[in-house]
Design an enzyme around this catalytic site. Structure first.
Site, PDB file in Angstrom:
ATOM      1  CD  GLU A  39      -2.716  -1.490   0.256  1.00 52.21           C
ATOM      2  OE1 GLU A  39      -2.945  -0.117  -0.468  1.00 52.21           O
ATOM      3  OE2 GLU A  39      -3.005  -2.491  -0.233  1.00 52.21           O
TER       4      GLU A  39
ATOM      5  CB  CYS B 274      -1.819   7.558   2.493  1.00 53.50           C
ATOM      6  SG  CYS B 274      -2.998   6.713   3.411  1.00 53.50           S
TER       7      CYS B 274
HETATM    8  N1  LIG Z   1      -1.676   3.292   0.689  1.00 53.74           N
HETATM    9  C1  LIG Z   1      -1.851   3.456   1.889  1.00 53.74           C
HETATM   10  O1  LIG Z   1      -2.737   2.989   2.559  1.00 53.74           O
HETATM   11  C2  LIG Z   1      -0.835   4.172   2.849  1.00 53.74           C
HETATM   12  C3  LIG Z   1      -1.294   4.598   4.188  1.00 53.74           C
HETATM   13  C4  LIG Z   1      -0.319   5.337   4.963  1.00 53.74           C
HETATM   14  C5  LIG Z   1       0.786   5.789   4.314  1.00 53.74           C
HETATM   15  N2  LIG Z   1       1.067   5.564   3.047  1.00 53.74           N
HETATM   16  C6  LIG Z   1       2.205   6.245   2.604  1.00 53.74           C
HETATM   17  O2  LIG Z   1       3.277   5.901   3.374  1.00 53.74           O
HETATM   18  C7  LIG Z   1       4.270   7.057   3.267  1.00 53.74           C
HETATM   19  C8  LIG Z   1       4.725   7.724   4.460  1.00 53.74           C
HETATM   20  O3  LIG Z   1       5.232   6.913   5.337  1.00 53.74           O
HETATM   21  P1  LIG Z   1       6.724   6.696   5.488  1.00 53.74           P
HETATM   22  O4  LIG Z   1       7.429   7.860   5.422  1.00 53.74           O
HETATM   23  O5  LIG Z   1       6.945   5.787   6.742  1.00 53.74           O
HETATM   24  O6  LIG Z   1       7.249   5.583   4.370  1.00 53.74           O
HETATM   25  P2  LIG Z   1       8.501   4.919   3.930  1.00 53.74           P
HETATM   26  O7  LIG Z   1       8.533   4.123   2.820  1.00 53.74           O
HETATM   27  O8  LIG Z   1       9.691   5.682   4.149  1.00 53.74           O
HETATM   28  O9  LIG Z   1       8.529   3.780   5.220  1.00 53.74           O
HETATM   29  C9  LIG Z   1       7.688   2.863   5.305  1.00 53.74           C
HETATM   30  C10 LIG Z   1       8.666   1.701   6.173  1.00 53.74           C
HETATM   31  O10 LIG Z   1       9.278   0.765   5.265  1.00 53.74           O
HETATM   32  C11 LIG Z   1      10.788   0.779   5.922  1.00 53.74           C
HETATM   33  N3  LIG Z   1      11.709   0.795   4.744  1.00 53.74           N
HETATM   34  C12 LIG Z   1      12.277   1.669   4.351  1.00 53.74           C
HETATM   35  N4  LIG Z   1      13.273   1.369   3.418  1.00 53.74           N
HETATM   36  C13 LIG Z   1      13.049  -0.207   3.291  1.00 53.74           C
HETATM   37  C14 LIG Z   1      13.301  -1.118   2.432  1.00 53.74           C
HETATM   38  N5  LIG Z   1      14.482  -0.695   1.627  1.00 53.74           N
HETATM   39  N6  LIG Z   1      12.982  -2.476   2.530  1.00 53.74           N
HETATM   40  C15 LIG Z   1      11.865  -2.643   3.458  1.00 53.74           C
HETATM   41  N7  LIG Z   1      11.551  -1.568   4.175  1.00 53.74           N
HETATM   42  C16 LIG Z   1      11.887  -0.458   4.070  1.00 53.74           C
HETATM   43  C17 LIG Z   1      10.775   1.934   6.819  1.00 53.74           C
HETATM   44  O11 LIG Z   1      11.502   1.583   7.897  1.00 53.74           O
HETATM   45  C18 LIG Z   1       9.306   1.934   7.298  1.00 53.74           C
HETATM   46  O12 LIG Z   1       8.945   0.758   8.373  1.00 53.74           O
HETATM   47  C19 LIG Z   1       3.634   8.144   2.202  1.00 53.74           C
HETATM   48  O13 LIG Z   1       4.132   7.945   1.092  1.00 53.74           O
HETATM   49  C20 LIG Z   1       2.120   7.809   2.497  1.00 53.74           C
HETATM   50  O14 LIG Z   1       1.408   7.944   1.255  1.00 53.74           O
HETATM   51  C21 LIG Z   1       0.373   4.865   2.324  1.00 53.74           C
END
Ligand SMILES: NC(=O)c1ccc[n+]([C@@H]2O[C@H](COP(=O)([O-])OP(=O)(O)OC[C@H]3O[C@@H](n4cnc5c(N)ncnc54)[C@H](O)[C@@H]3O)[C@@H](O)[C@H]2O)c1
Length: 525
Positions: free
Chosen positions: A290, A324
């Site tokens: 997501e 999001c």
């Molecule tokens: N579509 C949805 O339902 C939804 C809901 C909430 C947030 N979001 C999205 O989330 C984003 C904001 O959240 P964020 O800043 O925490 O996102 P992010 O992608 O920076 O991090 C999300 C998670 O992924 C981990 N991560 C980072 N690099 C990784 C890798 N290479 N492999 C595996 N895991 C890794 C992070 O440590 C964290 O736990 C925005 O883009 C928002 O739109 C989407």
């Protein structure tokens, strides 16, 4: 399940607090004082009941960065491997339990969250600068996920009805996949890790949870509630850590399902990495991803602007645009454009920017310095187009002035990329069809909005829009479990909808058994 069956199964959304009542506000402030006395929280790496280190990550208050909210362990590759190993063991017992028993455990965890809802909301105020109404709603959503998925798992366990022919019995059942890696973002610090974890557990999988580095405190509270509710320690591990810990889980050949919510860049990287099938891995990993959005609200010439203006402002700026589902663009019919710019500009310039713990605050600081710099970079690119801004903002904390920009060229990055902050861009369009062309040209398709009084327009937009969730004549945030199953299409998501009837299917594999009953008797179904 039908609505009536859901009601019969006892699901209803957890009621939010009535914050207009002084008593409700006082109870939250008392909880905040109690929490402040306990800070910083300690969040260890938690594998099979062993509490590991609780240092390596400091989670701080975005509104007062000197305040340490939680000190957490920093899991590495070895921890990830150990957690998956433990989860493999945990799966054997947890996955063998009847769905009703697992649902009972999740309900017990929901009861723990309910008992602690005030302090959990206070924790989000401090750890993620989530204003009170959003923090309270986040806790309610977490409770909803536990209650809803438990019931859905019981339903799923009944299997599906197949066509039966004489002399043959066909059954279709669903089996848990095994070990699920759950990787969550910070912006719904309790609800999102809870939703993905609850779904995986309800369906019978064991879980290793890698929460966002910005919000380990909330994740620790979730895992405590689940363990206290009766989830065995081997069936649920907590790996506070950075992206490298998540990447190690994604690569591990013993992981069966990866449930990720976060940015599109990371989600796409996970999808690529998970496609590898190294020697010794006898399954293909399932990825539920997501991701981000660039959510557009279309305002037609006949829209009721008394309705549209507050709904757009709320959707774009509440929680500083860090949902999001938040509105990032407004596509307005040229006949309504001048009036809408004037009215939105007025509303934006009086937005209440302040600390999350203050009840009147509408726009809190963004999550961290890096986010502040990112949003300000985008704002600088649009500096000649700013129509309104609420300034000045407090000096302490990661504040960004909420702003409305108007008339940027279509190919500006401000119009095309996810900014994830309090900056909304408005564009004039000839008509609703041109607005839909813009929506169609974006790589994202998460949420969208439409303000129109014409049923024919509503029908036309609903039929053509690619977005996962379209909201008509209302705000575009605040999806409720069971009522608005939530999730995006295109680069916004590859999964089915969270909080909806299809979600659990991603955590199970279907198995069909066909039995020849000729010699042994006639099937009675
Ligand atoms: N579509 C949805 O339902 C939804 C809901 C909430 C947030 N979001 C999205 O989330 C984003 C904001 O959240 P964020 O800043 O925490 O996102 P992010 O992608 O920076 O991090 C999300 C998670 O992924 C981990 N991560 C980072 N690099 C990784 C890798 N290479 N492999 C595996 N895991 C890794 C992070 O440590 C964290 O736990 C925005 O883009 C928002 O739109 C989407």
């Amino acid at each position: 399940m039908t609505v009536a069956e859901h009601a019969a199964a006892g699901f209803r959304n957890e009621p939010i607090l009535e914050l207009r009542r002084a008593a409700a506000r006082d109870s939250l402030l008392t909880a905040l004082r109690e929490l402040d006395e306990r800070l910083p929280l300690s969040v260890p790496v938690l594998i099979g009941g062993d509490r590991g280190a609780a240092e390596g990550i400091d989670s701080t208050d975005p509104g007062a960065p000197h305040r340490l909210v939680a000190r957490a362990g920093r899991a590495g590759e070895e921890d990830a491997a150990a957690a998956v190993e433990a989860a493999g063991r945990g799966f054997r017992d947890w996955g063998a339990r009847p769905a009703a028993e697992r649902a009972e455990v999740l309900r017990a965890a929901a009861a723990r969250l309910r008992e602690r809802r005030l302090i959990l909301a206070a924790l989000q105020v401090r750890e993620c600068a989530k204003p009170w109404p959003e923090a309270d709603a986040d806790v309610c959503e977490a409770i909803d996920f536990l209650e809803y998925y438990g019931r859905e798992a019981i339903e799923l366990d009944r299997g599906r009805t197949l066509v039966q022919a004489p002399g043959e019995r066909n059954t279709m059942r669903y089996a848990a996949r095994g070990v699920a890696a759950v990787i969550s973002p910070w912006n719904f610090p309790l609800a999102i890790p809870c939703g993905m974890t609850a779904a995986a557990l309800a369906a019978g999988n064991a879980v290793v949870l890698k929460p966002a580095e910005q919000s380990p405190g909330s994740a620790g509270a979730l895992v405590d509630a689940l363990h206290e509710g009766g989830v065995p320690h081997d069936a649920l591990a907590l790996l506070p850590g950075y992206g490298d810990a998540g990447a190690a889980l994604v690569r591990d050949p013993r992981v069966h399902v990866i449930a990720f919510t976060g940015s599109s860049a990371v989600g796409l990287e996970i999808v690529r990495a998970a496609a590898e099938t190294p020697a010794g891995q006898s399954h293909v990993k399932r990825v539920v991803s997501e991701m981000g959005g660039k959510n557009c609200v279309i305002v037609d010439s006949d829209a009721d602007l008394d309705e549209a203006v507050p709904d757009i402002v709320h959707s774009a700026f509440i929680y500083a645009g860090q949902k999001c589902s938040a509105a990032a663009r407004v596509l307005v019919h040229e006949a309504a454009a001048d009036t809408l710019v004037e009215r939105l500009a007025g509303a934006v310039s009086v937005l209440n920017v302040g600390q999350a713990d203050s009840f009147p605050t509408e726009v809190p600081p963004v999550i961290e310095r890096e986010a502040q710099e990112r949003v300000l970079r985008y704002r600088a690119q649009a500096s000649d187009h700013v129509a309104a801004s609420a300034e000045p903002v407090p000096q302490e904390g990661w504040f960004v002035p909420p702003s409305l920009v108007v008339g940027l060229p279509e190919d500006s990055p401000v119009n095309r990329e996810e900014i994830f902050g309090p900056l909304v861009s408005m564009t004039r369009v000839r008509d609703v069809d041109e607005a839909m062309d813009v929506v169609d040209s974006l790589p994202f398709a998460l949420t969208g909005g439409l303000f129109s009084r014409s049923p024919a327009t509503v029908e036309r937009v609903a039929a053509r829009t690619p977005v996962g969730n379209l909201y008509v004549n209302r705000g575009i945030t605040g999806a409720m479990v069971g009522r608005q199953p939530f999730g995006g299409n295109r680069r916004s998501g590859s999964g089915s909808k969270a909080g909806g009837p299809d979600y659990l299917l991603q955590f199970v594999e279907p198995r069909v058994v066909t039995e020849n009953t000729m010699r042994q008797g006639i099937p009675v179904e």
